[in-house]
Scaffold this active site. Structure first.
Site, PDB file in Angstrom:
ATOM      1  N   CYS A   1      48.946  42.637  39.212  1.00  0.00           N
ATOM      2  CA  CYS A   1      49.068  41.277  39.556  1.00  0.00           C
ATOM      3  C   CYS A   1      48.025  40.107  40.476  1.00  0.00           C
ATOM      4  CB  CYS A   1      50.568  41.079  40.527  1.00  0.00           C
ATOM      5  SG  CYS A   1      52.029  42.325  39.934  1.00  0.00           S
TER       6      CYS A   1
ATOM      7  N   ASP B   1      53.338  44.946  33.335  1.00  0.00           N
ATOM      8  CA  ASP B   1      52.886  45.398  33.870  1.00  0.00           C
ATOM      9  C   ASP B   1      53.422  46.331  35.216  1.00  0.00           C
ATOM     10  OD1 ASP B   1      53.132  43.189  36.014  1.00  0.00           O
ATOM     11  OD2 ASP B   1      51.199  42.526  35.825  1.00  0.00           O
TER      12      ASP B   1
END
Length: 374
Positions: A363, A238
């Protein structure tokens, strides 16, 4: 701002091996395709969310003198998202009131023991099975026992009963930031973050792929090399490449002219793999570069600072991405995201301390699929 240890992007130079070997779209191991679960689907992030989960950072041993500042960042992100969808903040009971005051009345703060802010990795991954939401507990182990995680390892079993969501224990160890999906059966993942003895000792890539298909309901796994051992996550996908639509991805790219390093080489490798791969529906990928800011123009500092725009978060009606202080690069990233999400607001948020700890907005958030909570 001093470098943090342990942190989300602490350089672990004492660990052996930096993996950037050429890896590609997997040729499935024997029987792997047959293990794809029926009636099970991992949705894309741009689909409807019931709520966003976040976690209030608790450990002074991790953040040291930066703990108050990272809490300011987390509260800022929570307040911004709460303008668009329901936000639930997990906080230790003794820290709940302070978290509620910082986040404001539009954010629900619940008492639940956590260690750090990385909800993407500690909250279970949600899948849908025959129309119902199921939480897949990925057995969080502190990114291979690199950070204290006594409470974060229990988030799945503590959180899901509060919302009546069934919990299913995964047959492997991973984190939510490991996965990127288009909602149509394609999964992107870095080999460095999961085919790794610090998570899944003794398991081959083919074995892990079969387990991912069976557990998440995906049909096609595309393996990217990543970078082994240079950050605490072993290079989550990511912060490298993200879907904006089926067949379309944004790829993190360094400023032209910067010296090549293991991160830029992993991006080059990912671009090469995606240029040759097909997704689960047989489509080729459109790969769009998402350039980083100029490191000489950003506010952040420290070896662990993550200056990538790919760690954005897609919420209901909005996309949230960091702004780093390089005005030209910030505006360029916002423009690219507006092109790819034309029906959503693009909202920049300052997250300098979160970034100094090696992470970003994605995150620190975790979406639960479903009809939006009123």
């Amino acid at each position: 701002m001093s470098p943090l240890f342990p942190s989300r992007r602490t350089t672990l130079r004492t660990l052996a091996g930096i993996g950037t070997a050429a890896l590609g779209a997997s040729a499935c191991g024997p029987g792997a395709e047959a293990t794809t679960a029926k009636g099970l689907r991992m949705g894309a992030e741009w689909e409807s969310h019931a709520r966003t989960f976040m976690s209030w950072p608790a450990l002074e041993s991790v953040w040291e003198e930066d703990l108050p500042y990272v809490r300011e960042d987390i509260a800022r992100v929570a307040r911004a998202i709460a303008e668009y969808e329901y936000v639930v903040m997990l906080a230790r009971p003794e820290q709940r009131k302070a978290a509620q005051k910082a986040c404001g009345s539009d954010v629900e703060v619940i008492s639940l023991a956590v260690d750090d802010l990385w909800a993407r990795d500690t909250v279970p991954v949600f899948v849908e099975q025959d129309g119902d939401v199921v939480g897949i507990d990925l057995n969080f182990n502190g990114w291979g026992n690199k950070q204290e995680h006594t409470n974060d390892a229990r988030v799945g079993r503590s959180l899901l009963p509060e919302y009546g969501i069934p919990r299913r224990k995964a047959p492997l160890v991973a984190e939510g930031g490991s996965f990127e999906t288009d909602g149509e059966g394609t999964l992107l993942i870095t080999e460095s973050s999961i085919v790794n003895d610090n998570r899944n000792r003794g398991k081959s890539r083919d074995q892990i792929e079969s387990e991912l298909k069976r557990t998440l309901g995906v049909e096609k796994v595309i393996w990217l090399a990543g970078v082994r051992g240079e950050d605490i996550t072993d290079a989550h996908v990511d912060s490298l490449v993200r879907f904006t639509a089926p067949g379309v991805v944004l790829l993190d790219r360094a400023v032209p002219g910067m010296p090549a390093d293991s991160w830029s080489r992993s991006a080059d490798q990912a671009k090469a793999v995606l240029g040759e791969a097909k997704d689960a529906r047989g489509r080729s990928f459109e790969v769009v570069d998402l350039p980083q800011p100029d490191p000489d123009r950003i506010r952040g500092e420290g070896d662990d600072f993550v200056s990538t725009y790919t760690n954005f978060y897609v919420a209901n009606d909005a996309v949230f991405l960091p702004e780093f202080g390089d005005r030209k690069a910030d505006r360029r990233a916002q423009s690219i995201l507006r092109e790819h999400f034309p029906e959503r607001d693009v909202v920049p948020v300052r997250i300098d301390t979160i970034a100094s700890g090696g992470g970003g907005i994605h995150c620190s958030t975790h979406d639960q699929p479903g009809k939006p909570v009123d």
